[in-house]
Motif scaffolding. Structure first.
Motif, PDB file in Angstrom:
ATOM      1  N   ASP A 121       1.719   0.321  -7.961  1.00 15.41           N
ATOM      2  CA  ASP A 121       0.599   1.388  -8.167  1.00 15.41           C
ATOM      3  C   ASP A 121      -0.162   1.619  -9.270  1.00 15.41           C
ATOM      4  N   VAL A 122      -0.094   0.153  -9.864  1.00 14.26           N
ATOM      5  CA  VAL A 122      -1.177   0.505 -11.201  1.00 14.26           C
ATOM      6  C   VAL A 122      -2.586   0.597 -10.523  1.00 14.26           C
ATOM      7  N   PRO A 123      -3.379   1.529 -10.810  1.00 13.67           N
ATOM      8  CA  PRO A 123      -4.717   1.884 -10.349  1.00 13.67           C
ATOM      9  C   PRO A 123      -5.524   0.696 -10.492  1.00 13.67           C
ATOM     10  N   HIS A 124      -6.316   0.540  -9.312  1.00 13.95           N
ATOM     11  CA  HIS A 124      -7.306  -0.677  -9.020  1.00 13.95           C
ATOM     12  C   HIS A 124      -8.151  -1.247 -10.046  1.00 13.95           C
ATOM     13  N   LYS A 125      -8.776  -0.003 -10.669  1.00 16.86           N
ATOM     14  CA  LYS A 125      -9.724  -0.078 -11.781  1.00 16.86           C
ATOM     15  C   LYS A 125      -9.060  -0.662 -13.237  1.00 16.86           C
ATOM     16  N   ALA A 126      -7.825  -0.181 -13.303  1.00 20.53           N
ATOM     17  CA  ALA A 126      -7.138  -0.310 -14.668  1.00 20.53           C
ATOM     18  C   ALA A 126      -6.346  -1.831 -14.561  1.00 20.53           C
ATOM     19  N   ARG A 127      -6.424  -2.396 -13.357  1.00 23.89           N
ATOM     20  CA  ARG A 127      -5.455  -3.647 -13.272  1.00 23.89           C
ATOM     21  C   ARG A 127      -5.986  -4.868 -13.983  1.00 23.89           C
TER      22      ARG A 127
ATOM     23  N   LEU B   3      -4.061   6.620   1.342  1.00 26.45           N
ATOM     24  CA  LEU B   3      -4.629   5.259   2.270  1.00 26.45           C
ATOM     25  C   LEU B   3      -5.232   4.111   1.481  1.00 26.45           C
ATOM     26  N   ALA B   4      -5.858   4.815   0.156  1.00 24.85           N
ATOM     27  CA  ALA B   4      -6.614   4.033  -0.592  1.00 24.85           C
ATOM     28  C   ALA B   4      -5.621   2.914  -1.132  1.00 24.85           C
ATOM     29  N   GLN B   5      -4.341   3.463  -1.739  1.00 25.60           N
ATOM     30  CA  GLN B   5      -3.199   2.549  -2.234  1.00 25.60           C
ATOM     31  C   GLN B   5      -2.820   1.507  -0.920  1.00 25.60           C
TER      32      GLN B   5
END
Lengths: 265, 268
Positions: A121-127, B3-5
């Motif tokens: 669950d590391v945020p998409h933008k921060a990855r 849902l996005a996750q």
């Protein structure tokens, strides 16, 4: 407040011979990996687990990570019970396992880290920036786009550490993290671990190295035959002091010291 | 989980599987060549048997095409669950995957979506090639096809989760896939109609959900069967889905917990 609490924890591994074992010599039995162990680690502190092979160090780490469940007692991580709320526990824990075989061999180091970061669950933008930073911190930037099946033991170990840290967990478990590292990389890693408690993370590190224990530990716990044989603050203790504490508590013979006393170095 | 996750994780798993598949370069070619050879063999087999043999009222080649294509799709999908757990045990990734923030059943489910996506492409390629190259006639009730497909997929997912659970419990989930692949296939009407079997085997065949998947798909795709005629198969498939999916999830959670207690998660 304590981040990690083990309350009277016991773990038994039972062995059952294969169904048609008439040609083999396998016998049923059980191994008491942990026997009524209680200990705790305060938030922002690091505990080093010492003990001979099979003493229960890795089992302790696996119990904290929820890989294993206890047979008796309970394990709490940030107040969450590993049996009752395992998903809550996993949000807090990063685990660098001792084995090399824990990556997808046909993905690169960057792809592996990105994959595990997504599952954690590391945020998409921060990855991308987080992956890049971890590769840099663990000295893997030059090998970032190499398939990990081409990695050496030391590189696997560094990648394991990067994976454990990528979600910025509040509890970090390190199983013999410098076993395959060269001395310079090990020293670099110890500096990295020393920074973690300052950032609020709690660390448990299992090792056989007294140097490592002295370098990164706030406390050491010695396990022997699955029992907690000794516990002390590290403070300004020297490597030699930790060494004699270990041999006193385990009752094992310090053959290296005997050799040294005879002038064999 | 948001849902996005969930979508993000699905994309990550699909990407992982795609990259791994691409990097096993020869795998793609071998699969495609194998499918083409199979199609050709079935085409010439049906010609050798002649136009007089019309099982369930359709030509033999399209009967074989749908039977083998859809059966392979379902069994490969079921096998995918097993392979996911087996490979994770062998590569040592299972234990570490089980400590991520993604719950284990979600992880297995998402991995299977990825596998089924690949298998769906193979199925479309197989059916498309059969229809276009060998001129198999189609009279489709497309919506009926979709309904049968979705219900069959749900059942395959449930059986796949059971295979994964068996792999965790006794490291031999392959037994279930073997049973479907070699012990049960001839009873499901893949190559010839179930009606040709002796009566006791016909009864057993009706208890295998794949029998109804193949029947339903043939009726919907080849005979444009109307809804009232399809209702029987749809009802049976829906019943199997409703029973098998919760049952398999329950068994999987139980075996996972048991493996964590016994310390056998990484055994293979």
């Amino acid at each position: 407040m304590d981040s990690i609490v083990l309350e009277s924890v016991s773990k038994i591994f039972r062995h059952h011979p294969a169904l048609f074992n008439w040609m083999g010599r396998e016998r049923s039995g059980e191994t008491r990996a942990l026997d009524d162990v209680s200990l705790s680690v305060a938030r922002g502190k690091s505990l080093v687990l010492l003990g001979p092979n099979g003493s229960g160090k890795t089992t302790t780490l696996k119990l904290v990570s929820t890989m294993l469940l206890p047979d008796a007692g309970r394990v709490l991580v940030q107040g969450a019970d590993t049996q009752g709320a395992p998903n809550e526990v996993r949000k807090h824990v990063g685990f660098a396992v001792a084995t090399e075989r824990s990556f997808f061999p046909r993905l690169s180091a960057r792809e592996n880290l990105d994959f595990f970061a997504t599952l954690d669950d590391v945020p998409h933008k921060a990855r991308p920036s987080r992956v890049q930073a971890m590769l840099e911190r663990t000295g893997l930037l030059d090998a970032a786009d190499t398939l990990v099946m081409k990695f050496s033991s030391g590189m696997y170990q560094r990648l394991g550490i990067a994976r454990a840290l990528i979600k910025e967990p509040s509890v970090i478990l390190l199983d013999e993290p410098t076993r395959s590292l060269d001395p310079a990389s090990a020293a670099h890693f110890w500096n990295l671990v020393r920074e973690l408690p300052a950032q609020g993370a709690t660390v448990i590190l299992a090792t056989h190295s007294f140097n490592e224990a002295a370098a990164v530990g706030d406390f050491v716990a010695v396990l022997h035959h699955g029992r907690l044989a000794g516990y002390r603050k590290v403070g300004d203790s020297s490597v030699e002091e930790l060494r004699s504490f270990y041999f006193q508590t385990t009752g094992e013979l310090d053959e290296a010291a005997q050799l040294a006393a005879r002038g064999w170095r | 989980m948001k849902l996005a996750q969930l979508l993000d994780k699905t994309a990550a798993i699909v990407r992982r599987d795609l990259l791994t598949a691409i990097r096993y370069r020869t795998g793609f070619l071998i699969t495609a060549a194998g499918a083409a050879a199979e199609l050709a063999a079935f085409y010439y087999l049906s010609r050798a048997i002649g136009p007089g043999f019309r099982p369930d009222g359709v030509d033999y080649f399209p009967f074989l095409l749908v039977g083998t294509g859809f059966y392979t799709f379902l069994v490969m999908g079921i096998n995918a669950f097993l392979v996911i757990v087996q490979e994770a045990q062998q590569t040592g990734t299972l234990e570490i995957l089980m400590t991520t923030s993604t719950p284990a059943p979600v992880l297995v489910f998402l991995s299977a979506i990825s596998a089924f996506a690949g298998n769906t492409l193979q199925l479309l390629f197989y059916l498309g090639a059969g229809l276009l190259l060998f001129g198999a006639p189609v009279h489709a009730n497309f919506l009926g096809c979709v309904v049968i497909f979705v219900l069959s997929l749900t059942i395959a997912v449930a059986i796949g989760i059971l295979a994964a659970a068996l792999q965790l419990a006794i490291q031999k989930g392959s037994a279930l896939v073997w049973l479907l692949g070699s012990g049960a296939w001839f009873m499901t009407g893949t190559l010839f109609p179930v009606a040709t079997l002796p009566r006791p085997l016909r009864v057993v065949a009706q208890l295998i959900p794949i029998t109804h998947s193949l029947d339903g798909m043939r009726m919907a795709l080849l005979q444009a069967t109307n809804w009232s005629a399809l209702a029987g198969e749809i009802g049976i498939l829906a019943l199997f889905s409703l029973l098998l999916l919760p049952f398999s999830l329950m068994i999987f959670s139980y075996t996972l917990r048991r493996a964590r207690l016994q310390g056998t998660l990484s055994f293979y």
